[in-house]
Design a protein around this motif. Structure first.
Motif, PDB file in Angstrom:
ATOM      1  N   ALA A 196       0.841  -1.212   0.000  1.00 41.50           N
ATOM      2  CA  ALA A 196       0.000   0.000   0.000  1.00 41.50           C
ATOM      3  C   ALA A 196       0.870   1.253   0.000  1.00 41.50           C
ATOM      4  O   ALA A 196       0.587   2.226  -0.706  1.00 41.50           O
ATOM      5  N   ARG A 197       1.974   1.217   0.720  1.00 39.41           N
ATOM      6  CA  ARG A 197       2.886   2.371   0.766  1.00 39.41           C
ATOM      7  C   ARG A 197       3.503   2.616  -0.609  1.00 39.41           C
ATOM      8  O   ARG A 197       3.587   3.749  -1.091  1.00 39.41           O
ATOM      9  N   THR A 198       3.927   1.533  -1.254  1.00 40.04           N
ATOM     10  CA  THR A 198       4.481   1.647  -2.606  1.00 40.04           C
ATOM     11  C   THR A 198       3.476   2.311  -3.542  1.00 40.04           C
ATOM     12  O   THR A 198       3.791   3.240  -4.280  1.00 40.04           O
ATOM     13  N   ALA A 199       2.244   1.841  -3.466  1.00 37.27           N
ATOM     14  CA  ALA A 199       1.200   2.370  -4.357  1.00 37.27           C
ATOM     15  C   ALA A 199       0.861   3.816  -4.006  1.00 37.27           C
ATOM     16  O   ALA A 199       0.705   4.668  -4.899  1.00 37.27           O
ATOM     17  N   ALA A 200       0.782   4.122  -2.728  1.00 37.90           N
ATOM     18  CA  ALA A 200       0.437   5.489  -2.304  1.00 37.90           C
ATOM     19  C   ALA A 200       1.517   6.479  -2.741  1.00 37.90           C
ATOM     20  O   ALA A 200       1.215   7.564  -3.259  1.00 37.90           O
ATOM     21  N   ASP A 201       2.780   6.072  -2.574  1.00 40.15           N
ATOM     22  CA  ASP A 201       3.881   6.959  -3.006  1.00 40.15           C
ATOM     23  C   ASP A 201       3.865   7.141  -4.527  1.00 40.15           C
ATOM     24  O   ASP A 201       4.115   8.241  -5.040  1.00 40.15           O
ATOM     25  N   PHE A 227      -6.392   2.484   0.144  1.00 38.58           N
ATOM     26  CA  PHE A 227      -7.320   3.620   0.282  1.00 38.58           C
ATOM     27  C   PHE A 227      -7.260   4.174   1.725  1.00 38.58           C
ATOM     28  O   PHE A 227      -7.252   5.388   1.941  1.00 38.58           O
ATOM     29  N   GLU A 228      -7.209   3.267   2.687  1.00 31.44           N
ATOM     30  CA  GLU A 228      -7.156   3.711   4.099  1.00 31.44           C
ATOM     31  C   GLU A 228      -5.864   4.482   4.384  1.00 31.44           C
ATOM     32  O   GLU A 228      -5.866   5.499   5.086  1.00 31.44           O
ATOM     33  N   LEU A 229      -4.757   4.032   3.789  1.00 37.82           N
ATOM     34  CA  LEU A 229      -3.479   4.731   3.965  1.00 37.82           C
ATOM     35  C   LEU A 229      -3.527   6.118   3.320  1.00 37.82           C
ATOM     36  O   LEU A 229      -3.120   7.119   3.911  1.00 37.82           O
ATOM     37  N   LEU A 230      -4.079   6.187   2.115  1.00 37.15           N
ATOM     38  CA  LEU A 230      -4.202   7.482   1.422  1.00 37.15           C
ATOM     39  C   LEU A 230      -5.030   8.457   2.260  1.00 37.15           C
ATOM     40  O   LEU A 230      -4.677   9.623   2.432  1.00 37.15           O
ATOM     41  N   ALA A 231      -6.116   7.959   2.816  1.00 34.21           N
ATOM     42  CA  ALA A 231      -6.985   8.831   3.624  1.00 34.21           C
ATOM     43  C   ALA A 231      -6.271   9.281   4.899  1.00 34.21           C
ATOM     44  O   ALA A 231      -6.384  10.431   5.324  1.00 34.21           O
ATOM     45  N   ARG A 232      -5.487   8.369   5.447  1.00 34.19           N
ATOM     46  CA  ARG A 232      -4.835   8.644   6.755  1.00 34.19           C
ATOM     47  C   ARG A 232      -3.629   9.559   6.609  1.00 34.19           C
ATOM     48  O   ARG A 232      -3.437  10.470   7.406  1.00 34.19           O
ATOM     49  N   GLU A 233      -2.839   9.364   5.539  1.00 33.91           N
ATOM     50  CA  GLU A 233      -1.553  10.070   5.470  1.00 33.91           C
ATOM     51  C   GLU A 233      -1.347  10.919   4.213  1.00 33.91           C
ATOM     52  O   GLU A 233      -0.350  11.637   4.120  1.00 33.91           O
ATOM     53  N   TYR A 234      -2.248  10.843   3.230  1.00 28.86           N
ATOM     54  CA  TYR A 234      -1.983  11.555   1.961  1.00 28.86           C
ATOM     55  C   TYR A 234      -3.047  12.601   1.664  1.00 28.86           C
ATOM     56  O   TYR A 234      -3.134  13.113   0.546  1.00 28.86           O
ATOM     57  N   ALA A 235      -3.840  12.935   2.664  1.00 20.95           N
ATOM     58  CA  ALA A 235      -4.905  13.924   2.446  1.00 20.95           C
ATOM     59  C   ALA A 235      -4.306  15.248   1.983  1.00 20.95           C
ATOM     60  O   ALA A 235      -4.916  15.986   1.208  1.00 20.95           O
ATOM     61  N   HIS A 236      -3.064  15.525   2.427  1.00 27.00           N
ATOM     62  CA  HIS A 236      -2.426  16.791   2.058  1.00 27.00           C
ATOM     63  C   HIS A 236      -1.159  16.575   1.243  1.00 27.00           C
ATOM     64  O   HIS A 236      -0.372  17.502   1.032  1.00 27.00           O
ATOM     65  N   LYS A 237      -0.973  15.334   0.770  1.00 25.42           N
ATOM     66  CA  LYS A 237       0.210  15.055  -0.069  1.00 25.42           C
ATOM     67  C   LYS A 237      -0.175  14.911  -1.542  1.00 25.42           C
ATOM     68  O   LYS A 237       0.670  14.800  -2.408  1.00 25.42           O
ATOM     69  N   VAL A 238      -1.474  14.847  -1.772  1.00 30.83           N
ATOM     70  CA  VAL A 238      -2.000  14.750  -3.139  1.00 30.83           C
ATOM     71  C   VAL A 238      -2.918  15.943  -3.372  1.00 30.83           C
ATOM     72  O   VAL A 238      -3.671  16.324  -2.465  1.00 30.83           O
ATOM     73  N   LEU A 292     -12.765   8.334  -0.415  1.00 28.22           N
ATOM     74  CA  LEU A 292     -13.300   9.521  -1.092  1.00 28.22           C
ATOM     75  C   LEU A 292     -13.966  10.508  -0.129  1.00 28.22           C
ATOM     76  O   LEU A 292     -13.874  11.716  -0.288  1.00 28.22           O
ATOM     77  N   ASP A 293     -14.625  10.000   0.878  1.00 24.82           N
ATOM     78  CA  ASP A 293     -15.287  10.887   1.849  1.00 24.82           C
ATOM     79  C   ASP A 293     -14.302  11.484   2.851  1.00 24.82           C
ATOM     80  O   ASP A 293     -14.689  12.320   3.675  1.00 24.82           O
ATOM     81  N   LEU A 294     -13.031  11.034   2.796  1.00 19.22           N
ATOM     82  CA  LEU A 294     -12.080  11.404   3.863  1.00 19.22           C
ATOM     83  C   LEU A 294     -10.946  12.309   3.384  1.00 19.22           C
ATOM     84  O   LEU A 294     -10.050  12.654   4.151  1.00 19.22           O
ATOM     85  N   VAL A 295     -10.967  12.673   2.098  1.00 13.91           N
ATOM     86  CA  VAL A 295      -9.929  13.571   1.566  1.00 13.91           C
ATOM     87  C   VAL A 295     -10.631  14.755   0.897  1.00 13.91           C
ATOM     88  O   VAL A 295     -11.814  14.656   0.522  1.00 13.91           O
TER      89      VAL A 295
END
Ligand code: 6PG
Length: 240
Positions: free
Chosen positions: A14-19, A49-60, A92-95
């Protein structure tokens, strides 16, 4: 050359994909002002998706990110089987993503109508040119299917349509709506997310075995002018 990135477990995958999503979105938005991504369904992407919502809300830059799906089950958007529902609840509801940037497949419509409606949505977004998404996320079933391109089904051979209905006997005899191979292979980047020992034998067949796309539809995915990445965990890669 097949680009395989092996992570220790599904969290590393998930980290690989999120980055990758962070990096590709930054490049696409700087070049064209927008980033188009098609989400996959099933269970594997949930961790991403959970990782993106948790840590990438402001990185994307979600305001210039446009969400599509590579396939959808022919169910209502509030159905437990809905790929849209899972993505909406976990990401989607979290970013900070404008609702107008989300283009779901309307699984509640008659299958043929849902496919035509989605082709219209894609046509509007891609100015009636064959859709070239910046990134398409895919999963791989333990039968070697991807999106809703299942072994032995008509959709595998579709070369003109962008989106088709596909009747799938093996998947609880359901109707699905799916991107066709030409659309997936027209993407700038395609990333498979595959995890778990249950996928290991099939992954070896798909990636290293004989070419048998009617039985192993994931082998049909070869971007014409784009990158193909397999993001897999050690358990799924254990036989490679
Ligand atoms: C779907 C998916 C499908 C999925 C694979 C893997 O609608 O089910 O798009 O192609 O990616 O079946 O599913 P898992 O991640 O649950 O193993």
């Amino acid at each position: 050359m097949t680009n395989i990135r092996i992570g220790s477990d599904i969290n590393a995958l998930a980290r690989t994909a999120a980055d990758a999503i962070q990096d590709l979105s930054k490049k696409a938005i700087s070049q064209t002002g927008r980033f188009s991504i098609a989400l996959s369904g099933g269970s594997t992407p949930k961790t991403l998706f959970e990782l993106l919502a948790r840590e990438y809300a402001h990185k994307v830059d979600w305001s210039n990110t446009y969400i599509f799906w590579g396939d959808e089950r022919c169910v209502r958007p509030d159905d437990p089987d809905s790929n849209y529902k899972m993505a909406r609840e976990t990401l989607l509801d979290l970013v900070p993503l404008p609702a107008s940037n989300v283009h779901r497949i309307k699984g509640e419509l008659e299958p043929a109508e849902a496919a035509l409606e989605y082709e219209g949505t894609l046509g509007t977004f891609f100015q009636d040119q064959r859709p070239r998404l910046d990134l398409i996320l895919l999963g791989m079933g333990d039968d070697g299917h991807t999106a809703s391109l299942f072994p032995g089904t008509d959709a595998l051979n579709e070369q003109t349509r962008w989106v088709v209905p596909n009747h799938v006997m093996s998947a609880k005899q359901t109707w699905r709506i799916t991107f066709t191979v030409p659309v997936i292979n027209n993407a700038a980047n395609v990333m498979f997310l595959v995890a778990g020992s249950g996928k290991a034998a099939r992954l070896k067949q798909v990636v290293q075995g004989a070419y048998a796309p009617n039985d192993l539809p994931s082998q049909l995915i070869k971007p014409t002018d784009g990158e193909l990445i397999w993001a897999v965990d050690q358990a799924a890669a254990s036989l490679l």
